[in-house]
Write a protein that holds these residues in place. Structure first.
Motif, PDB file in Angstrom:
ATOM      1  N   MET A   1       0.814  -1.217   0.000  1.00  0.00           N
ATOM      2  CA  MET A   1       0.000   0.000   0.000  1.00  0.00           C
ATOM      3  C   MET A   1       0.846   1.266   0.000  1.00  0.00           C
ATOM      4  SD  MET A   1      -3.204  -0.790   2.552  1.00  0.00           S
ATOM      5  CE  MET A   1      -2.129  -1.219   3.941  1.00  0.00           C
ATOM      6  N   GLY A   5      -1.123   3.586   2.970  1.00  0.00           N
ATOM      7  CA  GLY A   5      -1.589   2.787   4.104  1.00  0.00           C
ATOM      8  C   GLY A   5      -1.867   3.600   5.351  1.00  0.00           C
ATOM      9  N   THR A 275     -16.013  -5.423   2.318  1.00  0.00           N
ATOM     10  CA  THR A 275     -15.158  -6.577   2.009  1.00  0.00           C
ATOM     11  C   THR A 275     -14.413  -6.414   0.693  1.00  0.00           C
ATOM     12  OG1 THR A 275     -17.048  -7.725   0.987  1.00  0.00           O
ATOM     13  CG2 THR A 275     -16.583  -8.214   3.306  1.00  0.00           C
ATOM     14  N   HIS A 279      -8.766  -5.209   4.275  1.00  0.00           N
ATOM     15  CA  HIS A 279      -7.707  -6.215   4.306  1.00  0.00           C
ATOM     16  C   HIS A 279      -7.752  -7.079   5.558  1.00  0.00           C
ATOM     17  CE1 HIS A 279      -6.220  -3.100   1.496  1.00  0.00           C
ATOM     18  NE2 HIS A 279      -5.674  -4.121   0.860  1.00  0.00           N
ATOM     19  N   SER A 280      -8.655  -6.793   6.461  1.00  0.00           N
ATOM     20  CA  SER A 280      -8.765  -7.585   7.686  1.00  0.00           C
ATOM     21  C   SER A 280     -10.200  -7.533   8.176  1.00  0.00           C
ATOM     22  CB  SER A 280      -7.830  -7.047   8.775  1.00  0.00           C
ATOM     23  OG  SER A 280      -8.258  -5.759   9.216  1.00  0.00           O
ATOM     24  N   GLU A 283     -10.880  -4.253   9.932  1.00  0.00           N
ATOM     25  CA  GLU A 283     -11.075  -3.153   9.000  1.00  0.00           C
ATOM     26  C   GLU A 283     -12.430  -3.267   8.302  1.00  0.00           C
ATOM     27  OE1 GLU A 283      -8.550  -0.761   5.584  1.00  0.00           O
ATOM     28  OE2 GLU A 283      -8.233  -2.919   5.797  1.00  0.00           O
ATOM     29  N   THR A 284     -12.883  -4.500   8.060  1.00  0.00           N
ATOM     30  CA  THR A 284     -14.213  -4.692   7.482  1.00  0.00           C
ATOM     31  C   THR A 284     -15.285  -4.142   8.407  1.00  0.00           C
ATOM     32  OG1 THR A 284     -13.469  -6.711   6.366  1.00  0.00           O
ATOM     33  CG2 THR A 284     -15.833  -6.392   6.561  1.00  0.00           C
ATOM     34  N   SER A 329     -11.745  -1.310  -6.025  1.00  0.00           N
ATOM     35  CA  SER A 329     -10.940  -2.467  -5.639  1.00  0.00           C
ATOM     36  C   SER A 329     -10.211  -3.023  -6.852  1.00  0.00           C
ATOM     37  CB  SER A 329     -11.834  -3.547  -5.028  1.00  0.00           C
ATOM     38  OG  SER A 329     -11.074  -4.708  -4.743  1.00  0.00           O
ATOM     39  N   ARG A 331      -9.255  -6.097  -6.993  1.00  0.00           N
ATOM     40  CA  ARG A 331      -9.459  -7.546  -7.010  1.00  0.00           C
ATOM     41  C   ARG A 331     -10.947  -7.831  -6.899  1.00  0.00           C
ATOM     42  NH1 ARG A 331      -7.056  -5.818  -2.398  1.00  0.00           N
ATOM     43  NH2 ARG A 331      -8.306  -5.964  -0.502  1.00  0.00           N
ATOM     44  N   ALA A 334     -11.701  -9.609  -1.787  1.00  0.00           N
ATOM     45  CA  ALA A 334     -10.604  -9.189  -0.917  1.00  0.00           C
ATOM     46  C   ALA A 334     -10.251 -10.287   0.056  1.00  0.00           C
ATOM     47  CB  ALA A 334     -10.993  -7.925  -0.160  1.00  0.00           C
ATOM     48  N   ILE A 336      -9.390 -11.684   3.400  1.00  0.00           N
ATOM     49  CA  ILE A 336      -9.617 -11.131   4.736  1.00  0.00           C
ATOM     50  C   ILE A 336      -8.831 -11.922   5.759  1.00  0.00           C
ATOM     51  CG2 ILE A 336     -11.359 -10.720   6.514  1.00  0.00           C
ATOM     52  CD1 ILE A 336     -11.610  -8.835   4.220  1.00  0.00           C
ATOM     53  N   SER A 337      -8.018 -11.207   6.531  1.00  0.00           N
ATOM     54  CA  SER A 337      -7.346 -11.843   7.663  1.00  0.00           C
ATOM     55  C   SER A 337      -8.234 -11.695   8.895  1.00  0.00           C
ATOM     56  CB  SER A 337      -5.984 -11.198   7.913  1.00  0.00           C
ATOM     57  OG  SER A 337      -6.133  -9.955   8.564  1.00  0.00           O
TER      58      SER A 337
END
Length: 339
Positions: A1, A5, A275, A279-280, A283-284, A329, A331, A334, A336-337
């Motif tokens: 990023m 970021g 989503t 990235h996590s 964050e979602t 986006s 992608r 996304a 997701i972690s």
């Protein structure tokens, strides 16, 4: 990023901070409205009405000087916080349909309350009846899922169709009775938001946010690996029940603005938008709340300026946010972690 970021995280934090301030202000406004009969609070209420008239004069509107509009806007703002908050867990557990199911169950509760009111003259809160029936429906879905060997979505489908069937029968039976009008609850209407309904939404918001904060790690665990949670001796059944009951409670509050037909959208669409760019999981959660607020505020602006239904306007703005998130986006989905 790269350099974007830290800037992005900073903007997210600012957005969440402003949302929190706005939500607290709305709860404070509803509190003042509820306690305006007391001398000290009555003075604050009068000042709020003066501020509303000044704002209407500045914007050229006829909205903010009316207490029923305060209640509607405050209810919408709070829905924009708690619906995506709960919906994030539902979407990641592939339970998006549960919101629609519990909305139909709550609608059956409203129909029961209207029938009792029309036949007996009872003047209690319809939202309270819907809340009780919605919670019972949530517990029923959870009981069916735990006690039967059917696929996971079968109990949800049974409850969805069954509760709507009951509501339809009650409506047909009560048609023609004085005061029996369910259209506002079907399609959503700002005039449906009663003082007691708005206060109920404020209480719901505080409870849901508090429960999510207190059980964040446990709900996260069962969301991404329920079997491992069972091996770790976590009471999965209890947390599943807690999540579905919270969903029922939020659905009842949101039904006032969005209606039975559209209420599930606020549980799903802001989360779907988040989503696409998050990235996590954390964050979602944050972005879904921000998308929820943009949807509610934008929907109210469209509704008031164009004279359109509020529920439909909010959902259309939410879908617009989702499409923009897809375009932004790089992608299709996304990764997701869980952090």
């Amino acid at each position: 990023m790269g350099r974007t970021g830290p800037l992005r995280r900073r903007l997210e934090q600012i957005g969440l901070g402003l949302t929190a301030i706005l939500a607290v202000a709305m709860i404070g406004l509803l509190t003042v409205d509820a306690l305006r009969s007391y001398p000290l609070v009555g003075g604050l209420y009068d000042q709020a009405r003066i501020a509303g008239r000044l704002l209407d004069s500045l914007l050229g509107t006829n909205v903010f000087s009316h207490p029923f509009m305060w209640r509607s806007i405050a209810t919408g703002i709070l829905i924009g916080v708690v619906a995506p908050l709960v919906g994030t867990y539902l979407v990641h557990r592939e339970m998006a349909l549960i919101g629609e199911t519990l909305a139909h169950t709550a609608f059956a509760g409203v129909a029961v309350g209207l029938l009792v009111s029309a036949t007996t003259g009872w003047e209690g809160s319809l939202m309270l009846v819907a809340l009780v029936v919605g919670i019972l429906g949530a517990l029923g879905v959870q009981w069916l899922a735990e006690r039967t060997n059917t696929y996971g979505d079968v109990p949800i489908a049974i409850m969805l169709t069954g509760s709507f069937a009951v509501g339809t029968l009650i409506i047909s039976y009560g048609r023609g009775m004085s005061g029996f009008n369910v259209e506002g609850y079907l399609f959503g209407n700002i005039s449906v938001v009663t003082p007691s309904g708005a206060r109920l939404m404020a209480v719901i918001s505080v409870l849901v946010v508090g429960v999510i904060v207190a059980t964040y790690k446990q709900l996260l665990f069962i969301t991404f690996d329920e079997q491992a949670a069972r091996v770790a001796r976590l009471n999965v059944t209890w947390y599943n029940t807690l999540l579905i009951v919270m969903t029922a409670i939020v659905v009842v509050g949101a039904m006032q603005i969005l209606g039975v037909i559209l209420v599930a959208a606020m549980l799903v669409v802001p989360v779907a938008a988040a989503t696409q760019v998050a990235h996590s999981f954390r964050e979602t959660l944050s972005l879904s709340i921000l998308f929820g607020q943009v949807s509610v505020i934008g929907g109210f602006v469209v509704s008031i300026s164009q004279g359109l239904p509020t529920g439909g306007s909010i959902v259309v703005v939410a879908i617009a946010c989702y499409l923009l998130a897809i375009l932004a986006s790089s992608r299709s989905t996304a990764p997701i972690s869980t952090h």
